[in-house]
Scaffold this motif. Structure first.
Motif, PDB file in Angstrom:
ATOM      1  N   ALA A 149      -3.320   2.220  -4.887  1.00  0.00           N
ATOM      2  CA  ALA A 149      -3.115   0.782  -4.663  1.00  0.00           C
ATOM      3  C   ALA A 149      -3.070   0.480  -3.170  1.00  0.00           C
ATOM      4  N   VAL A 150      -2.380   1.303  -2.402  1.00  0.00           N
ATOM      5  CA  VAL A 150      -2.302   1.096  -0.950  1.00  0.00           C
ATOM      6  C   VAL A 150      -3.684   1.222  -0.322  1.00  0.00           C
ATOM      7  N   TYR A 151      -4.429   2.232  -0.725  1.00  0.00           N
ATOM      8  CA  TYR A 151      -5.769   2.432  -0.163  1.00  0.00           C
ATOM      9  C   TYR A 151      -6.674   1.246  -0.487  1.00  0.00           C
ATOM     10  N   ALA A 152      -6.615   0.757  -1.721  1.00  0.00           N
ATOM     11  CA  ALA A 152      -7.445  -0.392  -2.099  1.00  0.00           C
ATOM     12  C   ALA A 152      -7.086  -1.617  -1.270  1.00  0.00           C
ATOM     13  N   GLN A 153      -5.803  -1.853  -1.043  1.00  0.00           N
ATOM     14  CA  GLN A 153      -5.395  -2.994  -0.231  1.00  0.00           C
ATOM     15  C   GLN A 153      -5.832  -2.839   1.226  1.00  0.00           C
ATOM     16  N   MET A 154      -5.841  -1.615   1.737  1.00  0.00           N
ATOM     17  CA  MET A 154      -6.343  -1.374   3.087  1.00  0.00           C
ATOM     18  C   MET A 154      -7.819  -1.763   3.191  1.00  0.00           C
ATOM     19  N   GLU A 155      -8.610  -1.341   2.223  1.00  0.00           N
ATOM     20  CA  GLU A 155     -10.048  -1.605   2.289  1.00  0.00           C
ATOM     21  C   GLU A 155     -10.357  -3.085   2.049  1.00  0.00           C
ATOM     22  N   LEU A 156      -9.649  -3.708   1.120  1.00  0.00           N
ATOM     23  CA  LEU A 156      -9.861  -5.137   0.879  1.00  0.00           C
ATOM     24  C   LEU A 156      -9.409  -5.966   2.075  1.00  0.00           C
ATOM     25  N   GLY A 157      -8.290  -5.573   2.696  1.00  0.00           N
ATOM     26  CA  GLY A 157      -7.810  -6.301   3.865  1.00  0.00           C
ATOM     27  C   GLY A 157      -8.754  -6.214   5.041  1.00  0.00           C
ATOM     28  N   ALA A 158      -9.491  -5.103   5.159  1.00  0.00           N
ATOM     29  CA  ALA A 158     -10.425  -4.940   6.271  1.00  0.00           C
ATOM     30  C   ALA A 158     -11.499  -6.023   6.265  1.00  0.00           C
ATOM     31  N   ARG A 159     -11.806  -6.549   5.101  1.00  0.00           N
ATOM     32  CA  ARG A 159     -12.816  -7.624   5.019  1.00  0.00           C
ATOM     33  C   ARG A 159     -12.307  -8.925   5.611  1.00  0.00           C
ATOM     34  N   TYR A 160     -11.021  -9.043   5.780  1.00  0.00           N
ATOM     35  CA  TYR A 160     -10.429 -10.239   6.390  1.00  0.00           C
ATOM     36  C   TYR A 160      -9.906  -9.930   7.787  1.00  0.00           C
ATOM     37  N   ALA A 161     -10.471  -8.902   8.416  1.00  0.00           N
ATOM     38  CA  ALA A 161     -10.114  -8.512   9.776  1.00  0.00           C
ATOM     39  C   ALA A 161      -8.655  -8.102   9.915  1.00  0.00           C
TER      40      ALA A 161
END
Length: 333
Positions: free
Chosen positions: A101-113
């Motif tokens: 879950a943490v890894y997924a949030q890291m990658e999704l957050g990267a799309r919003y800088a």
């Protein structure tokens, strides 16, 4: 014993506890299936839908906890964007362990800088804050609702002063820095602020209460022998917290149901309490899926072409636009 050996031993212990909990619930369901089936007609559509509404509201409040902490750490986002990152990332909890879950949030957050380090820190702080708030709420609610349980499990009351101490922002920041080092991440860019922690704590407590109310809505249909409002809130907070700590179990499957059956058994007989645990799990799973679907349908993609995320710790440059005569000027922050 070496560090690797200790980790393997801990993994085996957690796996054994998780397996025992799943076996306990499964065996109880098999033995009491006739009793469970006989109680199904007591769950009316109206109260079941109300319980599901509490689930959706509680999961949404948890997303706002994450949003508040992310803003406190330096990346304020609109509700739709923060919800998309958190709620889609939460689907990773159905895999063994909490790292997905943490890894997924890291990658999704990267799309919003959002720097990956900041997303990871926010997710870890959200988990720690949720565990502390849940433990304190469970200990307090169960101490009032069930003196019998309190006498049997009185060490749980220690969670109240310990949890309140852990909510002190300097101590909480230090613990988060330590957790980040354990996963080989840089420490927080700046300490958490009292205002940010207080805002996130408010959302977290609201989430726990709402999720506890879904247990209350189900229990009141099943003929409780006593008032169950505080008992339900405390039971779910305790069940989720213990289920989360046994990280081998995906989404706490097994341990959560076992604790819920144990605590709610103070007010319900075996058949109804097993049915409550099973329906609760179903509603929580469907709730996660519904919020993930809503996040996909409503928030869409980030406006404009995806920007390359800032390097960890860097502050993204402000956007620039030309003025009427063509000279570039910075947008107000």
């Amino acid at each position: 014993m070496s560090r690797v050996g200790r980790r393997r031993l801990l993994h085996v212990v957690r796996l054994a506890l998780s397996t025992l909990a799943v076996a306990f619930v499964a065996a109880a369901v098999v033995r009491r299936w006739s009793d469970i089936a006989g109680q199904l007609d007591q769950l009316t559509l109206g109260w079941t839908l109300l319980a599901f509404g509490f689930v959706l509201a509680g999961l949404g409040a948890n997303a706002l906890t994450w949003k508040a902490l992310l803003a406190d750490l330096g990346s304020p986002l609109p509700v739709a964007a923060a919800g998309r990152i958190f709620l889609l990332g939460q689907l990773g909890k159905y895999l063994p362990g909490t790292v997905w879950a943490v890894y997924a949030q890291m990658e999704l957050g990267a799309r919003y800088a959002v720097p990956r380090r900041r997303s990871a820190a926010t997710s870890i702080v959200t988990i720690v804050l949720g565990l502390v708030a849940g433990a304190v709420l469970a200990a307090g609610a169960l101490a009032i609702a069930s003196p019998d349980l309190t006498r049997r499990f009185w060490p749980l009351l220690l969670a109240i002063p310990l949890g309140l101490a852990l909510l002190w922002p300097p101590l909480l920041s230090a613990l988060i820095d330590r957790a980040l080092r354990l996963i080989r991440r840089e420490p927080l860019e700046h300490p958490l602020t009292p205002r940010g922690v207080a805002t996130a704590l408010g959302w977290s407590l609201l989430s726990w209460v709402l999720l506890g109310l879904h247990v209350w809505a189900l229990a009141r249909e099943l003929g409780p022998s006593r008032p169950v409002l505080l008992l339900a809130v405390g039971a779910f907070a305790a069940a989720w917290t213990i289920g989360f700590l046994i990280v081998v179990a995906p989404a706490g499957v097994g341990p959560r149901e076992a604790v819920l059956v144990l605590v709610m058994g103070a007010a319900l007989t075996t058949g109804p309490v097993l049915l409550l645990a099973l329906v609760s799990r179903l509603l929580m799973t469907v709730g996660d899926a519904v919020w993930a679907l809503v996040a996909v349908l409503l928030s869409g993609r980030p406006a404009g072409p995806p920007r390359r995320p800032a390097a960890d710790g860097a502050v993204p440059a402000r956007p620039v636009e030309p003025d009427p005569v063509g000279r570039p000027r910075r947008l107000p922050s």
